[in-house]
Write an enzyme that holds these catalytic residues in place. Structure first.
Site, PDB file in Angstrom:
ATOM      1  N   PHE A 141      13.213 -11.898   7.368  1.00  0.00           N
ATOM      2  CA  PHE A 141      13.140 -10.446   7.326  1.00  0.00           C
ATOM      3  C   PHE A 141      12.728  -9.507   8.373  1.00  0.00           C
ATOM      4  CE2 PHE A 141      10.673 -12.138   3.115  1.00  0.00           C
ATOM      5  CZ  PHE A 141      11.768 -12.554   2.473  1.00  0.00           C
ATOM      6  N   ILE A 142      13.326  -9.953   9.571  1.00  0.00           N
ATOM      7  CA  ILE A 142      13.154  -9.070  10.794  1.00  0.00           C
ATOM      8  C   ILE A 142      13.925  -7.734  10.899  1.00  0.00           C
ATOM      9  CG2 ILE A 142      12.724  -9.215  13.420  1.00  0.00           C
ATOM     10  CD1 ILE A 142      10.942 -11.014  11.452  1.00  0.00           C
ATOM     11  N   GLU A 177       0.857   0.781  12.282  1.00  0.00           N
ATOM     12  CA  GLU A 177       2.163   0.405  11.561  1.00  0.00           C
ATOM     13  C   GLU A 177       1.981   0.785  10.118  1.00  0.00           C
ATOM     14  OE1 GLU A 177       2.990  -3.975  11.768  1.00  0.00           O
ATOM     15  OE2 GLU A 177       4.398  -3.769  10.092  1.00  0.00           O
ATOM     16  N   GLN A 206       9.585  22.054 -21.139  1.00  0.00           N
ATOM     17  CA  GLN A 206       8.073  22.356 -20.465  1.00  0.00           C
ATOM     18  C   GLN A 206       7.820  20.869 -19.877  1.00  0.00           C
ATOM     19  OE1 GLN A 206       4.636  21.877 -23.039  1.00  0.00           O
ATOM     20  NE2 GLN A 206       3.919  23.714 -21.905  1.00  0.00           N
ATOM     21  N   LEU A 252      14.544  12.422 -14.238  1.00  0.00           N
ATOM     22  CA  LEU A 252      15.177  13.970 -14.451  1.00  0.00           C
ATOM     23  C   LEU A 252      16.422  13.999 -14.141  1.00  0.00           C
ATOM     24  CD1 LEU A 252      12.059  15.969 -13.336  1.00  0.00           C
ATOM     25  CD2 LEU A 252      12.724  15.779 -15.662  1.00  0.00           C
ATOM     26  N   GLY A 306      18.490  11.875 -14.955  1.00  0.00           N
ATOM     27  CA  GLY A 306      19.354  11.418 -16.072  1.00  0.00           C
ATOM     28  C   GLY A 306      20.272  10.140 -15.401  1.00  0.00           C
ATOM     29  N   GLY A 345       4.724  -4.691   5.883  1.00  0.00           N
ATOM     30  CA  GLY A 345       3.625  -3.820   6.616  1.00  0.00           C
ATOM     31  C   GLY A 345       2.139  -4.381   5.987  1.00  0.00           C
ATOM     32  N   GLU A 392      -1.418  -5.519  -2.541  1.00  0.00           N
ATOM     33  CA  GLU A 392      -2.374  -6.461  -2.755  1.00  0.00           C
ATOM     34  C   GLU A 392      -3.299  -6.708  -1.294  1.00  0.00           C
ATOM     35  OE1 GLU A 392       0.613  -6.927  -3.760  1.00  0.00           O
ATOM     36  OE2 GLU A 392       0.252  -6.270  -5.834  1.00  0.00           O
TER      37      GLU A 392
HETATM   38  C1  LIG Z   1      12.980  -5.045   4.514  1.00  0.00           C
HETATM   39  C2  LIG Z   1      12.089  -5.825   4.963  1.00  0.00           C
HETATM   40  C3  LIG Z   1      11.386  -5.651   6.418  1.00  0.00           C
HETATM   41  C4  LIG Z   1      10.661  -6.374   6.897  1.00  0.00           C
HETATM   42  N1  LIG Z   1      10.462  -6.373   8.026  1.00  0.00           N
HETATM   43  C5  LIG Z   1       9.585  -7.092   9.095  1.00  0.00           C
HETATM   44  C6  LIG Z   1       9.611  -7.310  10.471  1.00  0.00           C
HETATM   45  O1  LIG Z   1      10.208  -6.323  11.185  1.00  0.00           O
HETATM   46  N2  LIG Z   1       8.886  -8.250  11.005  1.00  0.00           N
HETATM   47  C7  LIG Z   1       8.011  -8.911  10.285  1.00  0.00           C
HETATM   48  O2  LIG Z   1       7.460  -9.948  11.151  1.00  0.00           O
HETATM   49  N3  LIG Z   1       8.181  -8.964   9.069  1.00  0.00           N
HETATM   50  C8  LIG Z   1       8.884  -7.988   8.440  1.00  0.00           C
HETATM   51  N4  LIG Z   1       8.919  -7.999   6.905  1.00  0.00           N
HETATM   52  C9  LIG Z   1       8.094  -9.068   6.247  1.00  0.00           C
HETATM   53  C10 LIG Z   1       6.796  -8.395   5.376  1.00  0.00           C
HETATM   54  O3  LIG Z   1       6.028  -7.817   6.140  1.00  0.00           O
HETATM   55  C11 LIG Z   1       6.291  -9.609   4.513  1.00  0.00           C
HETATM   56  O4  LIG Z   1       7.589  -9.470   3.457  1.00  0.00           O
HETATM   57  C12 LIG Z   1       5.057  -8.867   3.786  1.00  0.00           C
HETATM   58  O5  LIG Z   1       4.182  -8.776   4.471  1.00  0.00           O
HETATM   59  C13 LIG Z   1       4.753  -9.898   2.541  1.00  0.00           C
HETATM   60  O6  LIG Z   1       5.041 -11.445   3.032  1.00  0.00           O
HETATM   61  P1  LIG Z   1       5.840 -12.249   2.099  1.00  0.00           P
HETATM   62  O7  LIG Z   1       7.114 -11.751   1.992  1.00  0.00           O
HETATM   63  O8  LIG Z   1       5.597 -13.808   2.769  1.00  0.00           O
HETATM   64  O9  LIG Z   1       4.986 -12.362   0.775  1.00  0.00           O
HETATM   65  P2  LIG Z   1       3.624 -13.431   0.162  1.00  0.00           P
HETATM   66  O10 LIG Z   1       2.596 -13.319   1.341  1.00  0.00           O
HETATM   67  O11 LIG Z   1       4.322 -14.653  -0.075  1.00  0.00           O
HETATM   68  O12 LIG Z   1       3.367 -12.619  -1.227  1.00  0.00           O
HETATM   69  C14 LIG Z   1       3.661 -12.916  -2.371  1.00  0.00           C
HETATM   70  C15 LIG Z   1       2.704 -12.220  -3.421  1.00  0.00           C
HETATM   71  O13 LIG Z   1       1.494 -12.601  -3.203  1.00  0.00           O
HETATM   72  C16 LIG Z   1       0.592 -11.399  -2.952  1.00  0.00           C
HETATM   73  N5  LIG Z   1      -0.497 -11.962  -2.058  1.00  0.00           N
HETATM   74  C17 LIG Z   1      -0.544 -12.546  -0.964  1.00  0.00           C
HETATM   75  N6  LIG Z   1      -1.660 -12.738  -0.310  1.00  0.00           N
HETATM   76  C18 LIG Z   1      -2.624 -12.085  -1.512  1.00  0.00           C
HETATM   77  C19 LIG Z   1      -4.161 -11.841  -1.331  1.00  0.00           C
HETATM   78  N7  LIG Z   1      -4.797 -12.216  -0.237  1.00  0.00           N
HETATM   79  N8  LIG Z   1      -4.498 -11.616  -2.647  1.00  0.00           N
HETATM   80  C20 LIG Z   1      -3.754 -11.091  -3.573  1.00  0.00           C
HETATM   81  N9  LIG Z   1      -2.323 -11.210  -3.398  1.00  0.00           N
HETATM   82  C21 LIG Z   1      -1.796 -11.756  -2.489  1.00  0.00           C
HETATM   83  C22 LIG Z   1       1.100 -10.497  -2.394  1.00  0.00           C
HETATM   84  O14 LIG Z   1       0.792  -9.391  -2.554  1.00  0.00           O
HETATM   85  C23 LIG Z   1       2.555 -10.654  -3.334  1.00  0.00           C
HETATM   86  O15 LIG Z   1       2.454 -10.110  -4.310  1.00  0.00           O
HETATM   87  C24 LIG Z   1       9.856  -7.142   6.257  1.00  0.00           C
HETATM   88  C25 LIG Z   1      10.088  -7.556   4.832  1.00  0.00           C
HETATM   89  C26 LIG Z   1      11.268  -6.731   4.255  1.00  0.00           C
HETATM   90  C27 LIG Z   1      11.445  -6.869   2.755  1.00  0.00           C
END
Ligand SMILES: Cc1cc2nc3c(=O)[nH]c(=O)nc-3n(C[C@H](O)[C@H](O)[C@H](O)COP(=O)(O)OP(=O)(O)OC[C@H]3O[C@@H](n4cnc5c(N)ncnc54)[C@H](O)[C@@H]3O)c2cc1C
Length: 382
Positions: A157-158, A245, A282, A340, A342, A366, A370
């Site tokens: 996901f970088i 960030e 409205q 809005l 459609g 970022g 949660e």
């Molecule tokens: C388009 C895109 C660009 C990105 N760019 C970068 C980048 O440039 N560099 C980089 O390093 N990363 C990047 N990311 C990664 C991004 O920061 C992570 O996807 C994000 O931090 C969530 O991590 P995960 O996908 O592993 O989800 P998980 O950590 O697996 O989370 C899954 C679910 O569990 C929930 N969860 C996790 N921990 C808790 C908690 N403590 N309490 C309650 N619920 C929780 C989450 O909210 C989520 O709903 C990018 C992601 C995307 C989609």
């Protein structure tokens, strides 16, 4: 309401950025979305109007501006144009701060001129296939061998992962399993290093013009002089940069929600149903009034955080509150504005469709909503 953050210089800069985006970005966006990335030449063009070097010290060819407000203007203008340039935004507002804060003099002279003239683009690689929210759980390792670190692991996901010349890779440099946080370090991996490969440019729901890649590191020998900051300090360096960030994402959320309100307000005046414009119902007026009110409240929060960031006092919990609030607001506002439109709102040729798709991820990257709530609740002593 009148915003009181900006002065004459900001307004003049905003005008030039707005013109640049209208001329150089908006017409090309569909092509870039089809290609899955922006062309590298874009970074040279943005550098020409001073965007890339805003915060690079003057001795290296930059503008030497410490304030984040000019960056915020760039992010806002991209959003107001219903565009997204994630690679540029992440390079400028998320990755460069690491270099500004932690690069030593030798690293500054090696990299800063390239940041200023647009020849160097960077990204940051924290997330791994097995860990995202739980940053301290990452498995990528770097082991010291002579004058090098030997780096092994995979990131996913970088943002900017295809276009970047320099990637800050967060790796585990200590084997102490009981201390997950103190064993992380930041290594700058450069294009062309043996063993560094870029995988797929991932096929995303939105942010189509932004390259988002898998990266892999197979015995990459990273010279010791590419260590950024102190060995083992990676986790605290990440925490230090997270407020900016997260605020950057909040600024995007705010600007794109404002763009959606403008698009919907224009659309409902033109579109006729049952013999009158959609604007005359409205329901339409009330929905757009609610959107405008939510936007105003969120703008006040974002502006307060921008002022606190510049003053060096924006806390992690407050940045989390702002990201949480503005991105959830963005989702509500853009969804209603799409409604809005459609059926046309579901068509990608209408910018509201792009805003809708692109908005989904601001509650995820970022740090998810949660995770924002966890940060805020910790600040409440919970
Ligand atoms: C388009 C895109 C660009 C990105 N760019 C970068 C980048 O440039 N560099 C980089 O390093 N990363 C990047 N990311 C990664 C991004 O920061 C992570 O996807 C994000 O931090 C969530 O991590 P995960 O996908 O592993 O989800 P998980 O950590 O697996 O989370 C899954 C679910 O569990 C929930 N969860 C996790 N921990 C808790 C908690 N403590 N309490 C309650 N619920 C929780 C989450 O909210 C989520 O709903 C990018 C992601 C995307 C989609």
């Amino acid at each position: 309401m009148k915003r009181d953050l900006f002065e004459y210089d900001h307004d003049a800069f905003r005008d030039s950025v707005r013109q640049f985006i209208a001329k150089e970005v908006v017409p090309s966006l569909p092509d870039w979305e089809a290609a899955g990335r922006v062309p590298r030449e874009l970074f040279a063009k943005t550098a020409e109007i001073g965007i890339n070097g805003l915060q690079v010290p003057e001795e290296y060819g930059g503008g030497g501006i410490e304030s984040f407000l000019f960056n915020a203007i760039v992010i806002e203008e991209i959003g107001y144009a219903a565009a997204t340039l994630g690679g540029l935004q992440v390079h400028l507002s998320t990755v460069l701060p690491y270099f500004f804060e932690y690069a030593n003099d030798e690293q500054k002279s090696r990299w800063f001129p390239g940041f200023a003239d647009g020849s160097l683009v960077s990204s940051v690689a924290m997330t791994e296939p097995g860990t995202g929210s739980d940053l301290a759980g990452m498995a990528t390792t770097a082991v010291r061998d002579g004058d090098d670190w030997v780096l092994n692991g995979a990131k996913t996901f970088i943002t900017g992962g295809i276009n970047a010349d320099l990637v800050i890779v967060v790796a585990r440099t200590s084997n102490d399993v009981n201390n997950r946080r103190d064993g992380l370090s930041l290594l700058v991996v450069e294009e062309g290093m043996e063993g560094f490969t870029r995988g797929r440019n991932l096929d995303k729901l939105g942010l189509k013009a932004q390259d988002t890649a898998e990266l892999s590191f197979d015995d990459v020998r990273v010279p010791a002089e590419n260590l950024l900051g102190k060995e083992g300090d990676g986790f605290s360096m990440l925490l230090n940069n997270l407020p900016q960030e997260r605020l950057t994402i909040a600024v995007t959320a705010q600007a794109t929600a404002a763009a959606a309100l403008k698009l919907a307000t224009d659309y409902v005046k033109d579109r006729k149903v049952f013999g009158k414009s959609v604007a005359e119902f409205q329901n339409t007026k009330f929905v757009l009034a609610e959107c405008a009110t939510e936007l105003e409240a969120s703008q006040a929060l974002v502006d307060r955080a921008l002022a606190e960031l510049d003053a060096g006092i924006l806390s992690a919990a407050d940045a989390a509150k702002v990201k949480l609030f503005s991105t959830e607001m963005q989702a509500r506002v853009i969804d209603r504005c799409l409604q809005l439109h459609g059926g046309y709102g579901f068509m990608r040729e209408y910018p509201i469709a792009r805003l809708y798709a692109d908005a989904r991820v601001t509650r995820i990257f970022g740090g998810t909503s949660e995770v924002m709530k966890s940060v805020v609740s910790k600040s409440l002593g919970l």
